[in-house]
Design a protein around this motif. Structure first.
Motif, PDB file in Angstrom:
ATOM      1  N   LYS A  59      31.421 -17.069   4.769  1.00 59.06           N
ATOM      2  CA  LYS A  59      31.296 -17.836   3.531  1.00 59.06           C
ATOM      3  C   LYS A  59      32.651 -18.144   2.915  1.00 59.06           C
ATOM      4  N   SER A  76      35.360 -26.955   6.043  1.00 54.78           N
ATOM      5  CA  SER A  76      35.906 -25.653   6.403  1.00 54.78           C
ATOM      6  C   SER A  76      37.294 -25.859   6.978  1.00 54.78           C
ATOM      7  N   CYS A 122      25.576 -18.654   2.970  1.00 56.37           N
ATOM      8  CA  CYS A 122      25.826 -18.682   4.405  1.00 56.37           C
ATOM      9  C   CYS A 122      25.272 -17.396   4.994  1.00 56.37           C
ATOM     10  N   LEU A 127      24.561 -22.448   6.968  1.00 60.16           N
ATOM     11  CA  LEU A 127      24.886 -22.697   5.566  1.00 60.16           C
ATOM     12  C   LEU A 127      23.709 -23.449   4.949  1.00 60.16           C
TER      13      LEU A 127
END
Length: 148
Positions: A59, A76, A122, A127
């Protein structure tokens, strides 16, 4: 009869047609070193729910933001720690699992979304982002006018 050019133009304009309908969709962005996050979008009665596969990421590696008041952005940094053996002299013979790439997806949210009430979690490489819907505006009421 449609020509190949007509079909290609239709397919190229499909994301814009979806956005005009107010359905969340992927934005047209360059794919420079950014991976595509597979996503399922559920239209539930009280919220929109996004399910995205993010294997190997924790996460803390994932950022969920809202841009321009109606664009949900999930991204990300793409770093995954390699498992190191505690024993000396160990080395990998094969590494087939690819490290996550830099990931980014953008979704245009419909007007009925409450962007201040977004949750994300997550768990087990998935997610889940939930975007709460605002209640519909009250329906107008007709009043009969009396003539005196």
């Amino acid at each position: 009869m449609s020509t190949v050019v007509d079909v290609v133009n239709h397919l190229l304009n499909f994301p814009e047609a979806i956005e005009r309908l107010g359905i969340p969709s992927r934005s047209n962005e360059s794919s420079e070193n950014k991976g595509n996050i597979p996503v399922d979008i559920l239209d539930a009665p009280k919220e929109y729910i996004f399910h995205m596969d993010v294997p190997g990421l924790s996460k803390s590696d994932i950022q969920v933001t809202v841009e321009e008041e109606n664009t949900l952005v999930v991204q990300s940094n793409g770093k995954r720690k390699r498992e190191e053996s505690e024993e000396e002299g160990c080395k990998y013979l094969r590494m087939e699992r690819r490290a996550p790439q830099k990931l980014m997806r953008k979704f245009r949210l419909p007007d009925n979304c409450n962007v201040s009430a977004i949750t994300a979690k997550c768990e087990n490489g998935v997610l889940t982002v939930a975007v709460e819907k605002m209640p519909p505006p009250p329906k107008s009421k007709s009043v009969e006018v009396a003539i005196s």
